[in-house]
Design an enzyme around this catalytic site. Sequence first.
Site, PDB file in Angstrom:
ATOM      1  N   ASP A  28       3.723  38.056  69.936  1.00 12.84           N
ATOM      2  CA  ASP A  28       4.423  39.229  70.471  1.00 12.84           C
ATOM      3  C   ASP A  28       5.932  38.987  70.480  1.00 12.84           C
ATOM      4  O   ASP A  28       6.719  39.888  70.809  1.00 12.84           O
ATOM      5  CB  ASP A  28       3.888  39.629  71.850  1.00 12.84           C
ATOM      6  CG  ASP A  28       4.133  38.570  72.909  1.00 12.84           C
ATOM      7  OD1 ASP A  28       4.611  37.471  72.574  1.00 12.84           O
ATOM      8  OD2 ASP A  28       3.841  38.848  74.094  1.00 12.84           O
ATOM      9  N   ASP A  65      -1.508  37.590  69.125  1.00  9.40           N
ATOM     10  CA  ASP A  65      -1.150  37.747  70.539  1.00  9.40           C
ATOM     11  C   ASP A  65      -1.681  39.060  71.087  1.00  9.40           C
ATOM     12  O   ASP A  65      -1.555  40.103  70.428  1.00  9.40           O
ATOM     13  CB  ASP A  65       0.381  37.777  70.676  1.00  9.40           C
ATOM     14  CG  ASP A  65       0.899  36.650  71.531  1.00  9.40           C
ATOM     15  OD1 ASP A  65       0.117  36.059  72.298  1.00  9.40           O
ATOM     16  OD2 ASP A  65       2.102  36.349  71.422  1.00  9.40           O
ATOM     17  N   LYS A  83      -4.618  35.318  71.383  1.00  3.66           N
ATOM     18  CA  LYS A  83      -3.921  34.518  72.397  1.00  3.66           C
ATOM     19  C   LYS A  83      -3.543  35.443  73.540  1.00  3.66           C
ATOM     20  O   LYS A  83      -3.173  36.602  73.297  1.00  3.66           O
ATOM     21  CB  LYS A  83      -2.661  33.869  71.819  1.00  3.66           C
ATOM     22  CG  LYS A  83      -1.817  33.150  72.872  1.00  3.66           C
ATOM     23  CD  LYS A  83      -0.754  32.280  72.271  1.00  3.66           C
ATOM     24  CE  LYS A  83       0.559  32.978  72.001  1.00  3.66           C
ATOM     25  NZ  LYS A  83       1.172  33.615  73.191  1.00  3.66           N
ATOM     26  N   GLU A  87      -1.501  35.431  77.575  1.00  2.91           N
ATOM     27  CA  GLU A  87      -0.729  34.691  78.566  1.00  2.91           C
ATOM     28  C   GLU A  87      -1.508  34.637  79.873  1.00  2.91           C
ATOM     29  O   GLU A  87      -1.816  35.686  80.461  1.00  2.91           O
ATOM     30  CB  GLU A  87       0.641  35.357  78.773  1.00  2.91           C
ATOM     31  CG  GLU A  87       1.532  35.196  77.557  1.00  2.91           C
ATOM     32  CD  GLU A  87       2.950  35.717  77.762  1.00  2.91           C
ATOM     33  OE1 GLU A  87       3.348  36.006  78.911  1.00  2.91           O
ATOM     34  OE2 GLU A  87       3.665  35.842  76.741  1.00  2.91           O
ATOM     35  N   GLU A 122       4.275  26.469  77.227  1.00  8.16           N
ATOM     36  CA  GLU A 122       5.645  26.909  76.904  1.00  8.16           C
ATOM     37  C   GLU A 122       6.637  26.460  77.969  1.00  8.16           C
ATOM     38  O   GLU A 122       6.471  26.763  79.165  1.00  8.16           O
ATOM     39  CB  GLU A 122       5.706  28.437  76.733  1.00  8.16           C
ATOM     40  CG  GLU A 122       7.144  28.895  76.430  1.00  8.16           C
ATOM     41  CD  GLU A 122       7.270  30.256  75.775  1.00  8.16           C
ATOM     42  OE1 GLU A 122       6.245  30.865  75.427  1.00  8.16           O
ATOM     43  OE2 GLU A 122       8.425  30.697  75.612  1.00  8.16           O
TER      44      GLU A 122
END
Length: 267
Positions: free
Chosen positions: A50, A89, A119, A121, A184
């Site tokens: 993203d 993402d 993926k 978050e 990250e």
Amino acid sequence: MMSPESSQMTVPRFAALKAARRKITVLTAYDFPMAQLIDAAGIEAILVGDSMSMVVQGHANTLPVTLDEIVYHAEMVGRAVRNALVIVDMPFPSFLLGRYKAIENAGRILKETRCQAVKLEGGMDQAEVIEALVSAGIPVMAHVGLRPQSIHSLGGYRVQRDREELMADARAAAEAGAFSVVLECIAAEVARDITAAVKIPTIGIGSGPDCDGQVLVMHDLLGLNTGHVPRHVKPYAQLAPRVTDAVTRWRDDVRRGAFPGEEQTFH
Ligand code: KIV
């Protein structure tokens, strides 16, 4: 129907690279030509991130990109790739509206592109969603530490150092069935300890050298960004000035009548 064994990277092969102690490389791509070049270079996985919201669309953060746009770009990448695993993402808030909606949205990504995994978050807070997607046969890469989709709650892009919380997030993602986890902007010592603690590969960005692999935004690696370059980025080329140089030389040739020349002209 059984198809012949493909040489393309699969989720189980990717996950097994940790035990084989082979450092894993992941790069972002958002279109056909760049995905082809990355794939030919032998990178293990390509992420349709993203981050395209910022590096391709020119937004200030990753929040505006939509599921439709991600699917559009993932289709191009999926068409180009022959060898790498392709991970897509899930954009904000496509996995935050309940498990049913998350399966519907991730299912759409797998149905409409040739990509093999998503993926998202989250760690502890998204364990139920990760579990639901994995139960539906959708492989999930989790993403903990700095979560750019939470930029407004975080108040800025900062290094994450809360060892207990970060460890709990990575462990929860692994227990929920994620096949890998992005770390990250996590302090290197914490990322090292998480990598030792979980059985799934950790893919670092701004999280030091001891992760099982590294991921980078392709435009950062190529020096294509003209704005701020974060400390964790090492540009391996400086393409922005080279693009400007090529464009201005072509412009000048057209203006002085030197392009097209005889070689580029049909009779
Ligand atoms: O969107 C993206 O490119 C990412 C990577 C930075 C991990 O999430």
